[in-house]
Write an enzyme that holds these catalytic residues in place. Structure first.
Site, PDB file in Angstrom:
ATOM      1  N   THR A  89      -1.111   8.306  -0.413  1.00 55.01           N
ATOM      2  CA  THR A  89      -1.648   7.459   0.658  1.00 55.01           C
ATOM      3  C   THR A  89      -2.426   6.294   0.069  1.00 55.01           C
ATOM      4  OG1 THR A  89      -3.708   8.731   0.700  1.00 55.01           O
ATOM      5  CG2 THR A  89      -1.973   9.421   2.221  1.00 55.01           C
ATOM      6  N   ARG A 235      -8.674   3.289  10.097  1.00 55.17           N
ATOM      7  CA  ARG A 235      -9.087   4.678  10.288  1.00 55.17           C
ATOM      8  C   ARG A 235      -9.821   4.755  11.623  1.00 55.17           C
ATOM      9  NH1 ARG A 235      -5.803   5.925   7.198  1.00 55.17           N
ATOM     10  NH2 ARG A 235      -5.953   7.050   5.228  1.00 55.17           N
ATOM     11  N   GLU A 263      -9.141  12.178  15.687  1.00 51.00           N
ATOM     12  CA  GLU A 263      -7.815  12.578  15.245  1.00 51.00           C
ATOM     13  C   GLU A 263      -7.864  13.941  14.551  1.00 51.00           C
ATOM     14  OE1 GLU A 263      -5.959   9.090  13.457  1.00 51.00           O
ATOM     15  OE2 GLU A 263      -4.845  10.418  12.110  1.00 51.00           O
ATOM     16  N   HIS A 280      -0.667   7.646  14.352  1.00 49.57           N
ATOM     17  CA  HIS A 280      -0.952   7.392  12.917  1.00 49.57           C
ATOM     18  C   HIS A 280       0.357   7.280  12.124  1.00 49.57           C
ATOM     19  CE1 HIS A 280      -4.058   8.167   9.451  1.00 49.57           C
ATOM     20  NE2 HIS A 280      -3.123   7.296   9.086  1.00 49.57           N
TER      21      HIS A 280
HETATM   22  N1  LIG Z   1      -2.360   3.719   9.899  1.00 52.76           N
HETATM   23  C1  LIG Z   1      -1.742   3.932   8.760  1.00 52.76           C
HETATM   24  O1  LIG Z   1      -0.672   4.516   8.736  1.00 52.76           O
HETATM   25  C2  LIG Z   1      -2.339   3.453   7.485  1.00 52.76           C
HETATM   26  C3  LIG Z   1      -3.679   3.156   7.389  1.00 52.76           C
HETATM   27  N2  LIG Z   1      -4.216   2.697   6.215  1.00 52.76           N
HETATM   28  C4  LIG Z   1      -5.644   2.352   6.172  1.00 52.76           C
HETATM   29  O2  LIG Z   1      -5.759   0.958   5.917  1.00 52.76           O
HETATM   30  C5  LIG Z   1      -6.862   0.761   5.041  1.00 52.76           C
HETATM   31  C6  LIG Z   1      -6.711  -0.573   4.326  1.00 52.76           C
HETATM   32  O3  LIG Z   1      -5.596  -0.550   3.469  1.00 52.76           O
HETATM   33  P1  LIG Z   1      -5.390  -1.653   2.297  1.00 52.76           P
HETATM   34  O4  LIG Z   1      -5.439  -3.020   2.834  1.00 52.76           O
HETATM   35  O5  LIG Z   1      -4.178  -1.268   1.574  1.00 52.76           O
HETATM   36  O6  LIG Z   1      -6.677  -1.384   1.424  1.00 52.76           O
HETATM   37  P2  LIG Z   1      -7.329  -2.329   0.334  1.00 52.76           P
HETATM   38  O7  LIG Z   1      -8.304  -1.491  -0.421  1.00 52.76           O
HETATM   39  O8  LIG Z   1      -6.272  -3.054  -0.421  1.00 52.76           O
HETATM   40  O9  LIG Z   1      -8.133  -3.409   1.205  1.00 52.76           O
HETATM   41  C7  LIG Z   1      -9.233  -3.091   2.001  1.00 52.76           C
HETATM   42  C8  LIG Z   1     -10.109  -4.341   2.079  1.00 52.76           C
HETATM   43  O10 LIG Z   1     -11.163  -4.090   2.997  1.00 52.76           O
HETATM   44  C9  LIG Z   1     -12.301  -4.798   2.520  1.00 52.76           C
HETATM   45  N3  LIG Z   1     -13.523  -4.302   3.153  1.00 52.76           N
HETATM   46  C10 LIG Z   1     -14.286  -3.220   2.838  1.00 52.76           C
HETATM   47  N4  LIG Z   1     -15.348  -3.137   3.668  1.00 52.76           N
HETATM   48  C11 LIG Z   1     -15.246  -4.180   4.542  1.00 52.76           C
HETATM   49  C12 LIG Z   1     -16.029  -4.619   5.635  1.00 52.76           C
HETATM   50  N5  LIG Z   1     -17.140  -3.987   6.027  1.00 52.76           N
HETATM   51  N6  LIG Z   1     -15.612  -5.718   6.317  1.00 52.76           N
HETATM   52  C13 LIG Z   1     -14.484  -6.371   5.952  1.00 52.76           C
HETATM   53  N7  LIG Z   1     -13.720  -6.035   4.892  1.00 52.76           N
HETATM   54  C14 LIG Z   1     -14.092  -4.925   4.217  1.00 52.76           C
HETATM   55  C15 LIG Z   1     -12.256  -4.588   1.017  1.00 52.76           C
HETATM   56  O11 LIG Z   1     -13.011  -5.568   0.339  1.00 52.76           O
HETATM   57  C16 LIG Z   1     -10.758  -4.708   0.739  1.00 52.76           C
HETATM   58  O12 LIG Z   1     -10.397  -6.022   0.369  1.00 52.76           O
HETATM   59  C17 LIG Z   1      -6.819   1.983   4.126  1.00 52.76           C
HETATM   60  O13 LIG Z   1      -8.067   2.237   3.533  1.00 52.76           O
HETATM   61  C18 LIG Z   1      -6.395   3.083   5.061  1.00 52.76           C
HETATM   62  O14 LIG Z   1      -7.522   3.727   5.582  1.00 52.76           O
HETATM   63  C19 LIG Z   1      -3.428   2.521   5.126  1.00 52.76           C
HETATM   64  C20 LIG Z   1      -2.091   2.801   5.165  1.00 52.76           C
HETATM   65  C21 LIG Z   1      -1.436   3.319   6.339  1.00 52.76           C
HETATM   66  O1  LIG Z   2      -1.742   5.677   3.469  1.00 49.77           O
HETATM   67  C1  LIG Z   2      -2.665   5.921   4.275  1.00 49.77           C
HETATM   68  O2  LIG Z   2      -3.856   5.706   4.042  1.00 49.77           O
HETATM   69  C2  LIG Z   2      -2.327   6.486   5.586  1.00 49.77           C
HETATM   70  O3  LIG Z   2      -3.034   6.368   6.539  1.00 49.77           O
HETATM   71  C3  LIG Z   2      -1.058   7.231   5.655  1.00 49.77           C
HETATM   72  O4  LIG Z   2       0.053   6.437   5.895  1.00 49.77           O
HETATM   73  C4  LIG Z   2      -1.209   8.305   6.666  1.00 49.77           C
HETATM   74  O5  LIG Z   2      -0.257   9.243   6.514  1.00 49.77           O
HETATM   75  P1  LIG Z   2      -0.560  10.782   6.133  1.00 49.77           P
HETATM   76  O6  LIG Z   2      -1.129  10.764   4.785  1.00 49.77           O
HETATM   77  O7  LIG Z   2      -1.557  11.323   7.071  1.00 49.77           O
HETATM   78  O8  LIG Z   2       0.777  11.381   6.206  1.00 49.77           O
END
Ligand SMILES: NC(=O)C1=CN([C@@H]2O[C@H](COP(=O)(O)OP(=O)(O)OC[C@H]3O[C@@H](n4cnc5c(N)ncnc54)[C@H](O)[C@@H]3O)[C@@H](O)[C@H]2O)C=CC1
Ligand SMILES: O=C(O)C(=O)[C@H](O)COP(=O)(O)O
Length: 379
Positions: A89, A235, A263, A280
């Site tokens: 993830t 999240r 969730e 999600h």
């Molecule tokens: N719904 C889903 O299926 C998925 C959800 N996610 C969520 O998306 C989040 C972000 O993913 P990425 O962009 O790949 O992470 P990333 O780590 O590349 O980027 C996150 C950015 O948020 C910034 N940040 C931290 N605190 C902040 C604040 N208070 N205000 C504004 N910016 C802030 C950081 O400086 C960073 O640049 C993950 O941490 C994960 O929780 C990720 C993949 C799938």
């Molecule tokens: O990569 C993340 O961060 C995510 O939110 C995932 O895509 C969520 O998928 P699961 O890990 O819950 O299968």
């Protein structure tokens, strides 16, 4: 190769979340057994069933998880064998990395694996709600400009939209160009792409100077004009759901949630107020999930000092979904991704037979486990 891994010489035991894509294609004797005489035993388990008792009984060498397994002292205190934890993830809020470091356990996550999938989810949501945005000037607010936020900004730019972005942890740039208040008050749609972090307290080095838990609350929602769409695919606890319900009740705001504060349970009192709700799955494309597996497989190979022998390119069927084709034919959006079908499936889990008027955790998890992985659009 370190000594501890050498001691696995008779075999590697892996406990893995059964929702990891192509688990057996990546983790088997042929792909990991290059150390002399190694056997590889995989024990697939539903992520929420990976618990301290199991890890104490099995004493695996390797633990492979996704986002639903909390990895911390409570999980690992009775385990003396795990040397590598891989989370397929992007998010890492479920992992106590300080504890793993203290135990000298290597940790790897899959940074960036589904950045295009999530960005495409957000675009689909906005353009499904407001198809007129294909043609007219739009200001897209993006909070968090890391892998996903910056990828979304590229798509927005490609559509001729203006981006207002806020990320206090990155230097200012053409997309990191606004304050939080400006993003919230001056956009047509705001999308959240931050990790889940908590406030820093003196004794807790883990907190953030810019915590994101309840970043969207009554005060910040009040900064958003009523016709400003809010999308949360980061999240759940980044948004205070009680405040959100009150806001929607007063403003009629269009809100898209892929993640939920409580969730895997989703209350109907919230769901009924949402314009689009999905379980999600923003990152759930074939490419996004396979990339997640590939990244932790490569990290494990590095730990084992072996050469990776599997690649997701061997496992991917032909992909005919071209972003250029969609841009030229906006009416094909639902063929590229029918987000309303995902929305309907989630809502179907609230029935009159369900006295709690909520989507139960088992149903939410079931939708994710059985999800028909969509394809990532190619550029
Ligand atoms: N719904 C889903 O299926 C998925 C959800 N996610 C969520 O998306 C989040 C972000 O993913 P990425 O962009 O790949 O992470 P990333 O780590 O590349 O980027 C996150 C950015 O948020 C910034 N940040 C931290 N605190 C902040 C604040 N208070 N205000 C504004 N910016 C802030 C950081 O400086 C960073 O640049 C993950 O941490 C994960 O929780 C990720 C993949 C799938
Ligand atoms: O990569 C993340 O961060 C995510 O939110 C995932 O895509 C969520 O998928 P699961 O890990 O819950 O299968």
């Amino acid at each position: 190769m370190d000594n501890k891994i050498n001691q696995m010489a008779k075999g590697i035991t892996i406990v893995a979340d059964s929702n990891i894509a192509s688990l057996n294609d990546f983790f088997n004797h042929a792909t990991l057994g290059q150390l002399s005489g190694q056997t590889v035993k995989i024990i697939p388990v539903a992520g929420r069933d990976i618990d301290a008792k199991l890890l104490s009984e099995v004493q695996p060498d390797i633990l492979l998880i996704r986002s639903v397994t909390q990895v911390n002292e409570a999980l690992l205190a009775e385990n003396h064998s795990v040397q590598f934890v891989g989370s397929a993830t992007i998010g890492t809020d479920h992992v106590d990395q300080d504890y793993l470091a203290m135990r000298d356990i290597t940790f790897a996550n899959a940074a960036g694996c589904s950045k295009h999938s999530v960005a495409q989810y957000v675009l689909t949501a906005i353009l499904t709600i407001r198809p007129n945005y294909w043609q007219q000037p739009v200001t897209l607010g993006i909070i968090g400009l890391g892998n996903i936020g910056s990828t979304l900004a590229q798509y927005a730019n490609d559509l001729g939209w203006q981006v207002l972005g806020y990320d206090p942890l990155l230097p200012s740039s053409t997309i990191n160009n606004a304050s939080l208040e400006q993003v919230l008050s001056q956009s047509n749609a705001v999308s959240l792409h931050v990790p889940l972090t908590s406030e820093k307290v003196d004794s807790d080095a883990k907190g953030s100077d810019y915590p994101t838990r309840h970043l969207i609350n009554a005060e910040t929602l009040a900064m958003m004009p009523a016709d400003n769409i809010l999308i949360n695919s980061a999240r759940g606890p980044v948004v205070n759901e009680n405040d959100l319900k009150n806001d929607i009740a007063h403003t009629g705001r269009q809100v898209v949630l892929d993640v939920f504060e409580h969730e895997p349970t989703v209350a109907d009192s919230l769901l009924a107020k949402l314009t689009i709700a999905t379980p999600h799955i923003a990152g759930y494309t074939l490419e996004g999930k396979l990339r997640g597996t590939q990244i932790i497989y490569d990290a494990l190979c590095e730990k084992l000092a072996i050469i990776p022998a599997q690649s997701m390119s061997n496992l991917l069927p032909l992909n005919l979904f071209l972003w250029s084709e969609l841009k030229a034919n906006p009416d094909r959006l639902s063929k590229f991704y029918d987000i309303m079908q995902d929305d309907a499936l989630l809502r179907s889990k609230i029935s009159d037979e369900n006295p709690d008027k909520q989507v139960n955790g088992a149903d939410f998890d079931g939708l994710r486990r059985d999800y028909h992985l969509r394809r990532e659009w190619q550029s």
